[in-house]
Scaffold this motif. Structure first.
Motif, mmCIF file in Angstrom:
data_model
loop_
_atom_site.group_PDB
_atom_site.id
_atom_site.type_symbol
_atom_site.label_atom_id
_atom_site.label_comp_id
_atom_site.label_asym_id
_atom_site.label_seq_id
_atom_site.Cartn_x
_atom_site.Cartn_y
_atom_site.Cartn_z
ATOM 1 N N CYS A 1 53.649 41.083 66.324
ATOM 2 C CA CYS A 1 52.189 41.170 66.213
ATOM 3 C C CYS A 1 51.782 42.398 65.394
ATOM 4 N N LYS A 2 52.505 43.530 65.665
ATOM 5 C CA LYS A 2 52.207 44.748 64.941
ATOM 6 C C LYS A 2 52.499 44.570 63.447
ATOM 7 N N THR A 3 53.689 43.907 63.161
ATOM 8 C CA THR A 3 54.072 43.697 61.750
ATOM 9 C C THR A 3 53.061 42.811 61.047
ATOM 10 N N ASN A 4 52.651 41.761 61.712
ATOM 11 C CA ASN A 4 51.669 40.859 61.112
ATOM 12 C C ASN A 4 50.344 41.573 60.856
ATOM 13 N N LEU A 5 49.958 42.415 61.762
ATOM 14 C CA LEU A 5 48.713 43.149 61.580
ATOM 15 C C LEU A 5 48.807 44.072 60.368
ATOM 16 N N ARG A 6 49.977 44.742 60.217
ATOM 17 C CA ARG A 6 50.157 45.623 59.068
ATOM 18 C C ARG A 6 50.181 44.816 57.770
ATOM 19 N N GLY A 7 50.880 43.620 57.800
ATOM 20 C CA GLY A 7 50.898 42.779 56.608
ATOM 21 C C GLY A 7 49.510 42.303 56.241
ATOM 22 N N ALA A 8 48.755 41.926 57.223
ATOM 23 C CA ALA A 8 47.396 41.490 56.951
ATOM 24 C C ALA A 8 46.563 42.625 56.381
ATOM 25 N N GLU A 9 46.815 43.825 56.931
ATOM 26 C CA GLU A 9 46.087 44.986 56.419
ATOM 27 C C GLU A 9 46.443 45.227 54.957
ATOM 28 N N ARG A 10 47.798 45.106 54.636
ATOM 29 C CA ARG A 10 48.242 45.343 53.264
ATOM 30 C C ARG A 10 47.666 44.285 52.323
ATOM 31 N N LEU A 11 47.684 43.012 52.740
ATOM 32 C CA LEU A 11 47.137 41.957 51.893
ATOM 33 C C LEU A 11 45.646 42.159 51.649
ATOM 34 N N LEU A 12 44.917 42.566 52.700
ATOM 35 C CA LEU A 12 43.496 42.797 52.534
ATOM 36 C C LEU A 12 43.249 43.963 51.579
ATOM 37 N N ARG A 13 44.134 44.993 51.687
ATOM 38 C CA ARG A 13 43.986 46.133 50.780
ATOM 39 C C ARG A 13 44.272 45.699 49.342
ATOM 40 N N LEU A 14 45.360 44.857 49.148
ATOM 41 C CA LEU A 14 45.678 44.364 47.810
ATOM 42 C C LEU A 14 44.561 43.484 47.274
ATOM 43 N N TRP A 15 43.986 42.695 48.181
ATOM 44 C CA TRP A 15 42.898 41.811 47.778
ATOM 45 C C TRP A 15 41.736 42.627 47.228
ATOM 46 N N THR A 16 41.418 43.726 47.911
ATOM 47 C CA THR A 16 40.303 44.553 47.467
ATOM 48 C C THR A 16 40.663 45.373 46.227
ATOM 49 N N GLU A 17 42.010 45.679 46.060
ATOM 50 C CA GLU A 17 42.421 46.503 44.928
ATOM 51 C C GLU A 17 42.704 45.673 43.671
ATOM 52 N N TRP A 18 42.838 44.331 43.801
ATOM 53 C CA TRP A 18 43.226 43.528 42.640
ATOM 54 C C TRP A 18 42.305 43.704 41.427
ATOM 55 N N PRO A 19 40.973 43.723 41.599
ATOM 56 C CA PRO A 19 40.139 43.931 40.410
ATOM 57 C C PRO A 19 40.437 45.245 39.704
ATOM 58 N N SER A 20 40.669 46.295 40.492
ATOM 59 C CA SER A 20 40.994 47.572 39.849
ATOM 60 C C SER A 20 42.363 47.528 39.166
ATOM 61 N N LEU A 21 43.325 46.752 39.745
ATOM 62 C CA LEU A 21 44.639 46.598 39.108
ATOM 63 C C LEU A 21 44.515 45.868 37.769
ATOM 64 N N GLN A 22 43.616 44.891 37.733
ATOM 65 C CA GLN A 22 43.412 44.176 36.475
ATOM 66 C C GLN A 22 42.836 45.097 35.405
ATOM 67 N N GLU A 23 41.890 45.936 35.818
ATOM 68 C CA GLU A 23 41.306 46.860 34.849
ATOM 69 C C GLU A 23 42.343 47.874 34.368
ATOM 70 N N GLU A 24 43.174 48.355 35.314
ATOM 71 C CA GLU A 24 44.186 49.349 34.952
ATOM 72 C C GLU A 24 45.277 48.732 34.077
ATOM 73 N N ALA A 25 45.544 47.385 34.252
ATOM 74 C CA ALA A 25 46.609 46.720 33.486
ATOM 75 C C ALA A 25 46.285 46.656 32.008
ATOM 76 N N ALA A 26 45.016 46.718 31.650
ATOM 77 C CA ALA A 26 44.645 46.640 30.234
ATOM 78 C C ALA A 26 45.247 47.793 29.440
ATOM 79 N N SER A 27 45.392 48.939 30.087
ATOM 80 C CA SER A 27 45.986 50.097 29.412
ATOM 81 C C SER A 27 47.348 50.449 29.990
ATOM 82 N N GLY A 28 47.920 49.553 30.804
ATOM 83 C CA GLY A 28 49.198 49.831 31.453
ATOM 84 C C GLY A 28 50.374 49.526 30.554
#
Length: 801
Positions: free
Chosen positions: A139-166
């Motif tokens: 349960c703890k692992t799943n909660l952390r994975g969900a937290e990480r996915l939610l963080r990635l979900w929110t960070e994806w637009p910024s990753l796309q912007e950063e990839a233009a100059s990556g």
């Protein structure tokens, strides 16, 4: 009582057994037992009145006996009981101690069982607790994975912007892992498409850098690896390397020159390029080297196949060996297929092998060796080439071209027979001219060359034997190849066999062909066998003709002196023998010179052939096919006689009867020889029979040539007839000295020539001959020609009175 006891104790085992008979019953009813004993006593002792008269009562005796036995038994039982009681009393303490120990052990086992039960209960409690902990951890692992996915979900637009100059590192370390992690969430296709477009853009930036020096390629490989495009890098890098080799390949003109030497140099350069290009890449060196090698040859596959089509089969086999060796050194199965597989797939093996063997076979005949008695020497190169053909078939087809190999060997054998026959005819033309007369070099020592010509017959016989052996061994070899190909558990020994095994797995038609080869082998077609049989017949005929012409042409030249109407000895100053004269000469004092030359030549044959008959070559000569019809030996001379007499086709049938030299049924000859002398059966060894057959052949040809000259005599007077009779008698003596049967026609004309007077000759000539027999018509024409010459000899000669 004392006496009874003593007696009882002194009784044997029989007494105890008697007492036991009563004890065995173990009666429960004492009254009944006593009644039964008394009844037995009464039945044994009679009535009471008899007892009284007899004195002692039998009843008392019976009772006493039973009582005594019971007492004895009672005493023994008492003793046994006492003994058993003593034993029990002695064993009781030991049993007690053992029982006590067993009780203690049982108490310990009971205590341990209780402890085990307690521990099991605690373990069950702990297991339940562990399961609860595992569930909480998941349960703890799943909660952390969900937290990480939610963080990635929110960070994806910024990753796309950063990839233009990556760069590649950002793509491989952050963007691509994030896209993979979010692959199960909405808009996954858009994120994947964005990553692919970015990867393609980064690869496009990196591709021009592949041409950099080798020391900068390591970092470039790392960038490609972060993009997941190592295979693309190897492909692009390999494709950029072999341009110089490609220019060298296409600069070589298409020609029929040997490709293998040039290909060996080209492969060495390709190997050096592969290794030099792969050296900077460390662990990836083998992968890069294989890629470069593949890039060198993949574009050249069609051109390579075209050049192989122009090659000789020997050159093609050598090229495949070089290609396999190159691929093994590169250590890549893919390169092996590109270099040594695809270009050779459409190679027409049958055509190439047949062309090569035919060309080599036509030039593998040495004329000088045909005159050697060592029949193995001249054919060794040919059969060695056939062995090499088998190796080429295995190297180029893996054994699947066995049918083509057999076909090519059949064609080559026919060509070789034809070439050998041409060589024999060429040898004959070197020693005998177009008119059948020997050249000067042959006349210098006739048998020195003629006896060597018998090696040609040995060669023909040995060749036929070795061809049969070769066919059998090739059939066994083909079956062995088919067995190896069909055995899936046996590993392939060569790359060609491996390709053949792979083809069998995917091509049912090819597998059926291999099964047919295993069952029936590979034998020449009926048409090929017929052609080869005819080729062997022609070869044997050429060998017989060579021997005959070299042995008989000196006789033919000498017999030309009989009539002197045609050219005789070679056109030079060599004096072979003087011409004969049969008209206007004095009485004869001996045979003419020409007949002594013929006789000496025939007599020398036996001496000259003796070494041949005692050697190994005669066995091969005996295996040769005999020219039974004599179409190129003695039969040829009789055919020339038919030409001189201008015989019709029907009368020519009689020449064979005259040639045999036997008595003719229905035809009366001048001197009838005994039939058994003409038809005697000879008991000779095969080698002696071989010599006898050739001597008879030469004698029959001599008779034909002599009759030909006899028909050409312009005139024969009485002295000439007598001289002719001496000549014929000399020939008959020579035949007798050689132990040859009398030739009936030779004997007949000796009789005609020896006729003492003209009336005797006329009587012989006027005898009746059957007109229906071709032999009689031929004989009559020869006799008429001789009679005409005799008639001319009787006319007055010019200058006489």
């Amino acid at each position: 009582v004392v006496v009874v006891v003593v007696v009882v104790k002194g009784q044997s085992t029989n007494g105890r057994m008697a007492a036991e008979e009563y004890a065995a019953e173990e009666p429960r009813d004492v009254v009944g037992f006593v009644s039964r004993v008394l009844g037995e006593a009464l039945s044994a002792g009679g009535s009471e009145e008899e007892e009284e008269e007899g004195g002692a009562s039998s009843m008392d005796a019976k009772i006493s006996s039973v009582s005594l036995k019971l007492q004895i038994l009672s005493a023994e039982l008492t003793e046994e009981v006492e003994r058993c009681m003593i034993e029990v009393s002695e064993a009781a303490p030991v049993a007690g101690e053992e029982a006590t120990a067993i009780v203690k052990v049982l108490e310990g086992v009971s205590a341990e069982a209780g402890a085990v039960t307690h521990r099991a209960a605690r373990a069950v409690e702990k297991n339940v607790a562990a399961q609860s902990l595992d569930a909480l951890d998941v349960c703890k692992t799943n909660l952390r994975g969900a937290e990480r996915l939610l963080r990635l979900w929110t960070e994806w637009p910024s990753l796309q912007e950063e990839a233009a100059s990556g760069d590649c590192s950002f793509y491989g370390e952050k963007l691509k892992p994030a896209q993979i992690a979010l692959s199960g969430l909405p808009d996954a296709d858009k994120r994947e498409r964005f990553c692919d477009e970015l990867r393609d853009e980064l690869e496009a930036r990196l591709r021009p850098l592949i041409a950099r020096p080798g020391d900068e390629l390591t970092a470039l490989v790392d960038s490609y690896e972060k993009l997941g495009l190592v295979d693309s890098f190897v492909r692009d890098f390999s494709a950029s390397r072999p341009s110089q080799l490609h220019r060298k390949w296409f600069a070589r003109p298409r020609s029929s020159e040997s490709l293998a030497p040039w290909l060996a140099t080209f492969l060495d350069e390709a190997l050096a390029l592969s290794r030099d290009s792969a050296e900077p890449f460390g662990d990836r060196a083998d992968l890069v080297a294989a890629g470069v090698a593949r890039a060198v040859f993949a574009p050249l596959s069609a051109s390579f196949a075209d050049r192989l089509d122009l090659c000789d089969v020997v050159d093609a086999a050598e090229c495949r060996g070089l290609c396999v060796s190159f691929a093994r050194r590169v250590s890549s199965e893919d390169v092996l297929n590109v270099v040594a597989g695809e270009p050779f797939a459409r190679l027409n093996y049958l055509r190439k092998e047949a062309d090569h063997l035919s060309r080599v076979s036509a030039t593998n005949v040495d004329e000088t060796q045909l005159l050697s008695w060592s029949s193995n020497v001249s054919s060794e190169p040919f059969f060695a080439e056939l062995e090499r053909a088998s190796a080429r078939c295995l190297a180029l087809t893996g054994g699947l071209g066995a049918t083509g190999l057999v076909k090519a060997c059949s064609v080559a054998s026919l060509v070789y027979c034809s070439a050998a026959g041409d060589a024999m005819r060429s040898l004959k033309a070197r020693f005998v001219d177009a008119e059948g007369l020997p050249v000067a070099s042959l006349l210098e020592d006739c048998w020195a060359t003629a006896k060597r010509a018998f090696g040609a017959i040995a060669f023909a016989g040995k060749l036929e034997t070795k061809l049969a052996d070769r066919s059998a061994s090739l059939d066994a070899l083909v079956k062995e190849w088919a067995r190896d190909l069909l055995d899936d558990e046996r590993p392939a020994q060569t790359y060609a066999v491996e390709c053949a095994k792979t083809r069998l797995k995917h091509d049912r038609r090819t597998r059926l062909l291999a099964e047919d080869l295993l069952a029936a082998g590979a034998s020449p077609s009926p048409l090929d066998r017929v052609k080869l049989e005819k080729g062997l017949d022609d070869l044997n005929a050429a060998a017989n003709s060579l021997v005959f012409e070299l042995a008989f042409s000196p006789i033919r030249a000498a017999l030309r002196r009989v009539s002197s109407t045609r050219s005789t000895a070679p056109r030079d100053d060599v004096a072979y023998c003087r011409p004969a004269a049969f008209c206007g000469q004095p009485p004869p004092d001996g045979p003419n010179e020409y007949v002594t030359v013929v006789g000496d030549h025939l007599m020398a044959a036996l001496h000259e052939l003796e070494p041949f008959l005692s050697g190994d070559a005669v066995r091969d000569a005996l295996a040769a096919r005999v020219d039974a019809a004599g179409r190129l030996t003695d039969g040829l001379e009789w055919s020339k006689l038919g030409d001189a007499l201008r015989l019709s086709d029907g009368d020519r049938l009689g020449l064979r009867s005259l040639c045999a030299g036997r008595r003719l049924d229905g035809i009366t000859l001048g001197d009838e020889a005994p039939d058994d002398d003409l038809r005697q059966v000879r008991d000779e060894e095969a080698s002696q029979r071989f010599c006898t057959d050739w001597l008879e052949c030469l004698l029959r040809a001599t008779v034909a040539a002599f009759l030909d000259e006899l028909c050409r005599l312009p005139a024969v007077d009485d002295n000439g007839s007598a001289r002719l009779a001496l000549d014929l008698a000399y020939l008959l003596n020579v035949a007798n000295a050689l132990d040859l049967p009398k030739h009936a026609i030779l004997t007949h004309f000796h009789t005609l020539a020896a006729a003492p007077t003209k009336p005797d000759l006329d009587a012989l000539l006027r005898r009746d001959l059957p007109d229906t027999l071709p032999a009689a018509n031929v004989l009559r024409k020869i006799e008429v020609a001789f009679a005409t010459a005799r008639a001319r000899g009787q006319l007055p000669q010019e200058g006489s009175s």
